[in-house]
Design an enzyme around this catalytic site. Sequence first.
Site, mmCIF file in Angstrom:
data_model
loop_
_atom_site.group_PDB
_atom_site.id
_atom_site.type_symbol
_atom_site.label_atom_id
_atom_site.label_comp_id
_atom_site.label_asym_id
_atom_site.label_seq_id
_atom_site.Cartn_x
_atom_site.Cartn_y
_atom_site.Cartn_z
ATOM 1 N N GLU A 1 0.830 -1.199 0.000
ATOM 2 C CA GLU A 1 0.000 0.000 0.000
ATOM 3 C C GLU A 1 0.870 1.257 0.000
ATOM 4 O O GLU A 1 0.672 2.167 -0.810
ATOM 5 C CB GLU A 1 -0.901 -0.010 1.244
ATOM 6 C CG GLU A 1 -1.778 1.207 1.407
ATOM 7 C CD GLU A 1 -2.826 1.302 0.324
ATOM 8 O OE1 GLU A 1 -3.695 0.435 0.266
ATOM 9 O OE2 GLU A 1 -2.775 2.261 -0.476
ATOM 10 N N ASP B 1 1.186 4.087 -2.998
ATOM 11 C CA ASP B 1 0.780 5.472 -2.761
ATOM 12 C C ASP B 1 1.909 6.450 -3.072
ATOM 13 O O ASP B 1 1.698 7.453 -3.760
ATOM 14 C CB ASP B 1 0.309 5.649 -1.308
ATOM 15 C CG ASP B 1 -0.875 4.751 -0.958
ATOM 16 O OD1 ASP B 1 -1.434 4.125 -1.882
ATOM 17 O OD2 ASP B 1 -1.227 4.660 0.229
ATOM 18 N N SER C 1 -7.357 2.640 -3.463
ATOM 19 C CA SER C 1 -6.046 2.998 -2.933
ATOM 20 C C SER C 1 -5.146 3.620 -3.980
ATOM 21 O O SER C 1 -4.298 4.439 -3.665
ATOM 22 C CB SER C 1 -5.328 1.725 -2.491
ATOM 23 O OG SER C 1 -5.477 1.534 -1.142
ATOM 24 N N ASP D 1 -16.759 12.515 -17.509
ATOM 25 C CA ASP D 1 -17.869 11.765 -16.924
ATOM 26 C C ASP D 1 -17.710 10.275 -17.261
ATOM 27 O O ASP D 1 -17.446 9.928 -18.413
ATOM 28 C CB ASP D 1 -19.185 12.313 -17.498
ATOM 29 C CG ASP D 1 -20.398 11.881 -16.690
ATOM 30 O OD1 ASP D 1 -20.211 11.175 -15.682
ATOM 31 O OD2 ASP D 1 -21.520 12.261 -17.079
ATOM 32 N N GLY E 1 -23.564 12.416 -15.495
ATOM 33 C CA GLY E 1 -23.553 13.282 -14.315
ATOM 34 C C GLY E 1 -23.018 12.507 -13.112
ATOM 35 O O GLY E 1 -22.493 11.400 -13.243
ATOM 36 N N ASP F 1 -22.665 10.138 -10.026
ATOM 37 C CA ASP F 1 -23.246 8.869 -9.598
ATOM 38 C C ASP F 1 -22.452 8.334 -8.417
ATOM 39 O O ASP F 1 -21.295 8.688 -8.232
ATOM 40 C CB ASP F 1 -23.272 7.868 -10.761
ATOM 41 C CG ASP F 1 -21.886 7.653 -11.349
ATOM 42 O OD1 ASP F 1 -21.041 7.056 -10.665
ATOM 43 O OD2 ASP F 1 -21.632 8.107 -12.488
#
Length: 607
Positions: free
Chosen positions: A301, A305, A521, A563, A582, A584
């Site tokens: 992780e 990152d 992540s 979008d 749009g 969601d």
Amino acid sequence: MRAFSRLFTFLLLGVSFSLAAPPKEHAYKTKEQISGPRGWIKHIEAPADHRLSLRIGLPQENFDLLEKQLYEVSDPMHERYGQHLSKEQVEALVAPHPDSLAAVNEWLAGFDITEEDLVRSPAKDWIILNIPVSLAEKMLDTKYYVWKHAKSGDELVRTTSYSLPSNLHHHVEVVQPTTIFGRFKPSKATFSILEDLGSVLGLHKGAHISSGSSAVAVDASCNTTITVSCLHQLYNAVGYVPSDTAENGIGVTGYLEQFANNQDLQSFYADQVPTALNSSFKFESVAGGLDDQNISHAGAEANLDVQFAFGITHPIPATFYSTPGSPPFNPDVHTPTDTNEPYADWLEYILGQEHPPYTISTSYGDDEQTIPLDYAKRVCDGFAQLGARGVSVLFSSGDGGVGDGDSDPATHECITNDGKNATRFIPTFPASCPYVTSVGGTEHIPEVAVSRFFSGGGFSDYFKRPLYQEIAVSKYLSKLPKGTYKGLYNPQGRGIPDVSAQGDRYRIFYRGRAASIGGTSASAPAFAGFVALLNDARLKIKKGPLGFLNPLLYTVGVAGLNDVTSGHNAGCGTQGFNASTGWDPVTGLGTPNFGKLKQIVTSPFIL
Ligand SMILES: *[C@@H]1O[C@H](CO)[C@@H](O)[C@H](O)[C@H]1NC(C)=O
Ligand SMILES: *[C@@H]1O[C@H](CO)[C@@H](O)[C@H](O)[C@H]1NC(C)=O
Ligand SMILES: *[C@@H]1O[C@H](CO)[C@@H](O)[C@H](O)[C@H]1NC(C)=O
Ligand SMILES: *[C@@H]1O[C@H](CO)[C@@H](O)[C@H](O)[C@H]1NC(C)=O
Ligand SMILES: *[C@@H]1O[C@H](CO)[C@@H](O)[C@H](O)[C@H]1NC(C)=O
């Protein structure tokens, strides 16, 4: 270091504490009581000398005013846009009333606790005590037990109810760890070591494909392997050169003994960002967090990152924060102290800094319902303080779709822990906090909602829908067939996520080898990277940082987002919600188009 010396003081004082009688002036009254907790089994009485890092939250007298100012300085249509508050201004707004300070001090004095025995947050709205269970039980008129998580075997020292003297009830908002049964986890969902390095090196860069909505050309290989270059292409930032200016900065938080390894970072740079070779990040230890550079202890992780957040933004100054805490733990061992809500430690640290980085990404979270509401509110308020100071705070939205991450319909636990055992979607916290920008996941080109795992999304049961997303979210809800998922979610809640970014098949380096990894992540640091680039563009023309992003994203910012309209986020034995035109609750408003966003945020109309 200071915390350790305090801990030592307490070990010495422990004996006298256990002799002190509770103050008699005010009768104790239950402050909080929870049912459940689902999934946990009461195991044994907590060892009397097990140490707790007890946090006492005093009411923040003028938080409403802070929130109002946060929205003003973050709203591009407001005349105060960009006029972020100073550390001192924020602290003045969240400081407790002197009466609260006095009442709590008097209570503590009744247990011989003096100023030397505690740590206060910069605004004095939190008191942190490192004390044995025996003393906490007296102070809170409660009994702590060791609880075992049935599925994982994780253990926690907690109680299901605690009390305070009646006169303190309106001077203390929250005391934890008491009733918090969270299981803080990284949002990393897919992971595989690429055994055959040869086959993935020299990615096929020749052919180009169209990205769809943003109409830019992208290497064909990006459809199956995400690199920094892919993200620069797909999100329209090719050729943008950020400056190495000390004012800007991007931060990545690390928890749960996830160590960001520099040797892996150099391999990653050699592979994907050769101009960044030999550069590294600043390491900051929070509350004693370690920097273990043994490559066989590197965290997948943490490596993901830092490699992507810093790879996208090089040479913008980069910081990695390491906060300790690593469940499961053994409560019979007297150290280290377990808290299991380490973002509180991190928040206190970062709020104490004069100049935190302007963009900060976190890829960890909890099921919202496992964090008691009053505590979640306080943590969320901490993110509002950062936003008011001009920091953009981003969180991954989770990998369980509308559920808790358990895709097996036989065992998923989309059930409320309020004692009613109702079936319910499970939003992720802190992504559900209205003062952060939550980031969902997409995949492929053209982009669709990710499908190997599911983009965390839905509606908060704790936080009501903020005004900035009212139009976008009610538009989505009005299109849902009547009665859809009735009772499974809170249609008045804050909608999650706000935005999204690629979330699967990221090529990273891990313990000396190339690996493929996915999860929201990956999406959070990727989106954060482009935010740091936007701040760079603004700083170049003497504008300030963007700060809290959402009021901008839901208005003028929409034009700079792609979008994403297909895919869904299954969970809790349902298909979840659908991505659509749009906003969601799967991919939010969409993925970044850096070129367009840059035009928007550097325009003369946006201060
Ligand atoms: C990318 O991969 C997806 C899934 O395999 C496929 O549907 C899509 O057509 C591919 N995109 C291009 C441009 O080839
Ligand atoms: C990195 O350091 C090595 C060894 O000192 C050097 O050969 C190389 O040119 C450096 N690369 C960059 C991009 O600075
Ligand atoms: C690194 O960690 C491994 C596994 O824990 C251990 O065997 C090795 O001795 C460590 N290396 C160094 C240099 O400490
Ligand atoms: C809820 O579930 C728990 C654990 O399965 C059970 O002990 C409890 O009796 C249930 N409560 C209700 C109201 O069904
Ligand atoms: C999602 O789309 C599918 C296919 O069009 C449809 O059957 C389903 O009802 C939709 N679900 C929701 C929650 O809108």
